[in-house]
Scaffold this motif. Structure first.
Motif, PDB file in Angstrom:
ATOM      1  N   GLY A   1      36.986  46.807  42.627  1.00 60.53           N
ATOM      2  CA  GLY A   1      36.196  46.011  43.565  1.00 60.53           C
ATOM      3  C   GLY A   1      36.030  46.674  44.922  1.00 60.53           C
ATOM      4  O   GLY A   1      35.370  46.153  45.800  1.00 60.53           O
TER       5      GLY A   1
ATOM      6  N   LYS B   1      49.638  43.908  40.764  1.00 65.61           N
ATOM      7  CA  LYS B   1      49.147  42.556  41.045  1.00 65.61           C
ATOM      8  C   LYS B   1      49.514  41.603  39.918  1.00 65.61           C
ATOM      9  O   LYS B   1      49.972  40.482  40.150  1.00 65.61           O
ATOM     10  CB  LYS B   1      47.630  42.608  41.225  1.00 65.61           C
TER      11      LYS B   1
ATOM     12  N   ASN C   1      36.205  38.428  39.874  1.00 63.68           N
ATOM     13  CA  ASN C   1      35.254  38.545  40.971  1.00 63.68           C
ATOM     14  C   ASN C   1      34.001  39.284  40.486  1.00 63.68           C
ATOM     15  O   ASN C   1      33.983  40.504  40.376  1.00 63.68           O
ATOM     16  CB  ASN C   1      35.926  39.300  42.123  1.00 63.68           C
TER      17      ASN C   1
ATOM     18  N   GLU D   1      29.518  40.606  43.484  1.00 60.98           N
ATOM     19  CA  GLU D   1      28.682  41.804  43.632  1.00 60.98           C
ATOM     20  C   GLU D   1      27.469  41.604  44.541  1.00 60.98           C
ATOM     21  O   GLU D   1      26.331  41.694  44.113  1.00 60.98           O
ATOM     22  CB  GLU D   1      28.214  42.260  42.255  1.00 60.98           C
TER      23      GLU D   1
ATOM     24  N   GLY E   1      32.320  37.540  48.282  1.00 61.43           N
ATOM     25  CA  GLY E   1      32.963  38.533  47.429  1.00 61.43           C
ATOM     26  C   GLY E   1      34.367  38.856  47.909  1.00 61.43           C
ATOM     27  O   GLY E   1      35.191  39.381  47.170  1.00 61.43           O
TER      28      GLY E   1
ATOM     29  N   GLY F   1      38.100  38.214  48.554  1.00 63.44           N
ATOM     30  CA  GLY F   1      38.950  37.389  47.701  1.00 63.44           C
ATOM     31  C   GLY F   1      39.197  35.966  48.196  1.00 63.44           C
ATOM     32  O   GLY F   1      38.956  34.992  47.464  1.00 63.44           O
TER      33      GLY F   1
ATOM     34  N   ASN G   1      40.757  39.793  40.234  1.00 65.08           N
ATOM     35  CA  ASN G   1      40.324  41.163  39.951  1.00 65.08           C
ATOM     36  C   ASN G   1      38.819  41.240  39.820  1.00 65.08           C
ATOM     37  O   ASN G   1      38.171  40.270  39.437  1.00 65.08           O
ATOM     38  CB  ASN G   1      40.933  41.663  38.626  1.00 65.08           C
ATOM     39  N   ASN G   2      38.324  42.413  40.088  1.00 72.61           N
ATOM     40  CA  ASN G   2      36.907  42.687  39.917  1.00 72.61           C
ATOM     41  C   ASN G   2      36.540  42.716  38.419  1.00 72.61           C
ATOM     42  O   ASN G   2      37.383  43.013  37.583  1.00 72.61           O
ATOM     43  CB  ASN G   2      36.616  44.046  40.567  1.00 72.61           C
TER      44      ASN G   2
ATOM     45  N   THR H   1      37.268  46.001  36.646  1.00 78.68           N
ATOM     46  CA  THR H   1      38.704  46.144  36.409  1.00 78.68           C
ATOM     47  C   THR H   1      39.066  45.427  35.111  1.00 78.68           C
ATOM     48  O   THR H   1      39.714  45.994  34.218  1.00 78.68           O
ATOM     49  CB  THR H   1      39.508  45.514  37.562  1.00 78.68           C
TER      50      THR H   1
END
Ligand SMILES: Cc1cc2nc3c(=O)[nH]c(=O)nc-3n(C[C@H](O)[C@H](O)[C@H](O)COP(=O)(O)O)c2cc1C
Ligand code: SF4
Ligand code: FES
Lengths: 173, 583
Positions: free
Chosen positions: B203, B212, B229, B232, B320, B322, B356-357, B360
């Motif tokens: 991200g 994490k 997440n 974008e 975007g 967190g 997490n993105n 990911t």
């Protein structure tokens, strides 16, 4: 955006929409405020105060809270749109391909900036900073449901000219 | 569990899907799906595939598909959709497997081309065959420069499967990692593989996912959440959107695995609201997975409960970030808060949350299937695996690609993207979205990874790069990026809310030809304040693109302030012009 130009919002339709939004607990109800507003905004092109009140009642919150979201998130409109709606991509591909000139021309020649509607009500524009996803056709706009790419100030003006003709001969207003 | 609601974005439910109640039932479902899938490649199969994603649809791919359907109605041909394959330059494309032939891909097909295409009169538009061997003089697609340098792991199924078919996805391996996690591995073992993979967050910040996840699992408060997440909102990135559009089950599997591994009750996917097709396809994927029994209580009799909720953003870039994203899910304005507490301690609804993105999480199924060591064997020591990368601007072949970490930037730009379009001269490439500065020609040998670009003031960030040519004025471009940050500032804290507009005022002075060299120093001072005093990542990096542009194109800035000249003719320099006119 099924009715980009709805001038009024049929509150019975809003109530019907809300009846599909069910939630198990207060927490989930809160999570659905944004969603409920998105549905209304998508359907009518904007969200009226009366519609916001119905959302607040349905999801157990206050209208202030609902309005705080309507005014924070760029996608919402609190006034009706013009007959046509144009997203002007101002993402980076479009920028390096000259979208700034399009934005300037809309302002100088047609008197509209981001979020505004032309005086004759024919066109509302929204300038989007994020990418509309068709960068290899930059710079680009999405007019109602259609993309128009590789635009210059002239081709954009032609597009708007044709739109005005179509709108006035169609007698939409 | 809720997937959203049956109004505008209703997924078409596949009523034929069974409700599976055990792993054995899943395996036989998979075998059936594999049989169906392999039927597309038998020697006498006749299959026509059109790539449909938000990019190709904008160019008429939907009409191409409709024409193909119409023309082939009543024949034995199977007509199917896949997603786009990242190669924007070949859209709309059609892949045709005729009886006795390998699948051949045709590029840039208009709806009106369809009759000729189907009558096999467009041989000259064939650009590649699927498979390793050429067919006649048509080379394998994967040998084209755009594909050859790629290492497609995340994109393995993108442009291949029908993203709206859970059978296609399962036939190609979806949910096999999830099965292991449900039945074979302990939570710690899963986290151990992610840690060994040294998977770093895609991200932007590059934080190790394994660390994490381990803190997420350790957290004791209940319930716990996983948040994907997929917002974008950066002005030059569309990789996460393409995962949703091309292979939503891969991402969903990653989210479900994360939930089981950290012990979360519900996984959320927060998708940028501007991406209707991404939302629609992900909703469909989730609805199908739930119907199959892969989401819900006691999944396949494993004793594990996993819920899923899908939320869409409202067009605010800051969501975007967190903590802002979590506020947005909770139905309030998405404005960041100070940390600590970190979200693994106190996140969504004040509960432990692992965020997490999407990219990911999309890596997770392969890591579980092939092991963390396999993953870590790709890329460089500190940046393992692959990276999705988009390059925009006047290059020959625009698109989304996946390359191994550590690939030299120059090869990516020159070989994959084909270098500059004719008539355009490379000036620089903006890196790190709107969070870092540009690189110049002499920096292009830097490897694409998390850390190497920093030395030159660049950044991998989310992998969005924008090439600009010599018609782009560095001052104006810097203003564009500052304006983005000013517009997207949530206004919560003063340095960002007032500092960014102050800088824009200075740049505008320069653009009007009224600047002085002292203004450049003033920009640096003001930037320092914004960077050091802002509350969240937006403000903390907001001046970076401008500082980068000032450093890399110093001459050009000097020309503006000293000589009143904009060499690109972009800036509305007026004072000198009127001064000259008055003379
Ligand atoms: C202003 C701002 C915008 C951000 N936008 C995104 C985004 O769109 N997508 C994303 O995954 N992370 C974004 N991030 C980073 C997230 O805060 C967070 O670091 C990330 O989602 C964590 O996931 P990862 O560790 O998998 O990268 C943003 C951060 C900031 C400060
Ligand atoms: S730095 Fe900017 S975006 Fe971040 S909290 Fe402060 S005002 Fe909001
Ligand atoms: S930046 Fe405009 S379409 Fe991508």
């Amino acid at each position: 955006m099924s009715h980009p130009s709805s001038q009024t919002i049929d509150l019975d339709v809003v109530r019907e929409m809300m009846s599909h939004i069910t939630y198990a607990d207060h927490q989930e109800g809160q999570e659905l405020i944004l969603f409920a507003l998105q549905e209304i905004n998508e359907h009518f092109g904007w969200v009226s105060l009366e519609a916001a009140e119905i959302v607040a009642d349905h999801l157990g919150t206050t209208v202030n809270r609902v309005y705080a979201l309507l005014t924070f998130y760029a996608d919402f409109r609190t006034a009706p749109r013009g007959d046509n709606f144009m997203l002007v991509c101002h993402g980076m591909s479009c920028y390096v391909a000259g979208s700034m000139r399009l934005v300037q021309s809309l302002r100088d020649r047609h008197g509209v900036s981001d979020g505004e509607t032309t005086a004759d009500g024919a066109l509302t524009i929204q300038v989007v900073d994020g990418c509309l996803g068709i960068c290899d056709r930059a710079p680009l706009v999405k007019l109602n449901q259609e993309f128009h790419g590789e635009l210059t100030v002239e081709t954009l003006n032609d597009l708007i000219g044709r739109l005005r003709l179509a709108t006035s001969s169609g007698g939409a207003r | 569990m809720t997937h959203g609601h049956p109004l505008t974005l209703t997924p078409k439910l596949a009523p034929s899907l069974p409700n599976l109640t055990s792993r054995a039932e899943f395996e036989s479902f998979r075998e059936e799906a594999e049989r169906q899938w392999s039927s597309y490649s038998t020697p006498d199969a006749w299959v026509v595939t059109v790539g449909l994603d938000s990019s190709s649809i904008g160019k008429g791919a939907g009409d191409v598909l409709a024409r193909v359907r119409e023309q082939l109605a009543g024949t034995d041909a199977v007509v199917r959709q896949a997603s786009g394959n990242g190669a924007n330059w070949m859209e709309p494309w059609v892949e045709i497997k005729r009886p006795g032939q390998p699948p051949i891909v045709y590029a840039n097909i208009e709806p009106s081309d369809v009759p000729d295409l189907l009558a096999d009169r467009l041989g000259h538009r064939a650009i590649g065959v699927i498979g390793d061997a050429p067919y006649g003089d048509i080379p394998p697609l994967q040998e084209l420069p755009f594909f050859k340098l790629q290492k497609r792991i995340l994109l393995r199924n993108v442009g291949v499967i029908d993203p709206e078919s859970i059978e296609d996805a399962i036939a190609r391996g979806a949910y096999s990692g999830y099965m292991k996690v449900l039945f074979d591995l302990s939570q710690d073992e899963v986290i151990e593989e992610v840690t060994r993979a040294n998977l770093r967050g895609r991200g932007g910040a590059g934080f190790p996912a394994g660390i994490k996840w381990a803190s997420g699992k350790r957290a004791r408060a209940r319930p716990k959440y996983v948040v994907c997440n997929s917002h974008e909102g950066e002005p030059n990135v569309y990789k996460d959107r393409r995962i949703h559009e091309g292979d939503p089950h891969r991402l969903l599997e990653g989210i479900l695995i994360a939930c089981v591994a950290v012990g979360a009750d519900i996984g959320y996917n927060y998708i940028g609201g501007e991406y209707p097709l991404a939302i629609q396809r992900f909703r469909k994927a989730a609805a199908d997975a739930e119907r199959l029994g892969l989401i819900g209580k006691n999944v396949l009799g494993s004793g594990k409960d996993v819920g899923l909720r899908i939320r869409a953003g409202g067009g605010a870039y800051i969501c975007g970030e967190g903590s802002a994203l979590m506020y947005s899910i909770m139905g309030v304005r998405g404005q960041p808060r100070t940390k600590p507490p970190r979200s693994v301690e106190e996140g969504l609804w004040k509960r432990p949350t692992v965020a997490n993105n999407s990219e990911t999480l999309a890596n997770i199924p392969d890591i579980v299937n092939n092991g963390g060591d396999w993953y870590a064997s790709m890329g460089t020591g500190k940046s393992t695996g692959t990276k999705l990368v988009t390059v925009m601007g006047p290059v020959k072949r625009m698109g989304l690609v996946e390359v191994e970490m550590g690939t030299p930037f120059r090869r990516v730009i020159e070989d994959i993207w084909g270098g500059m379009k004719d008539g355009h001269t490379f000036k620089g490439v903006q890196t790190g979205g709107i969070s870092a500065g540009p690189l110049l020609e002499q920096h292009l040998d830097v490897p694409l990874d998390f850390d190497s670009m920093a030395e030159y003031g660049g950044m991998l960030g989310s992998g969005g790069f924008v090439v600009y040519d010599d018609t782009t004025c560095a001052v104006d471009y810097a203003r564009y990026m500052m304006a983005f940050n000013r517009y997207e500032s949530c206004s919560k804290c003063v340095p960002c809310r007032l500092g960014n507009p102050a800088i824009i005022e200075i740049i505008d002075r320069i653009r009007l030809g009224r600047g002085s060299e002292a203004d450049l120093a003033l920009i640096e001072r003001t930037s320092k304040h914004i960077i050091e005093l802002s509350l969240c990542g937006l403000g903390q990096v907001a001046p970076m693109p401008l500082l980068g542009m000032m450093q890399k194109h110093h001459e050009e800035f000097l020309e503006h302030v000293r000589d009143g000249v904009c060499r690109c003719g972009t800036c509305p320099i007026e004072s000198r012009v009127t001064a000259v006119a008055a003379d």
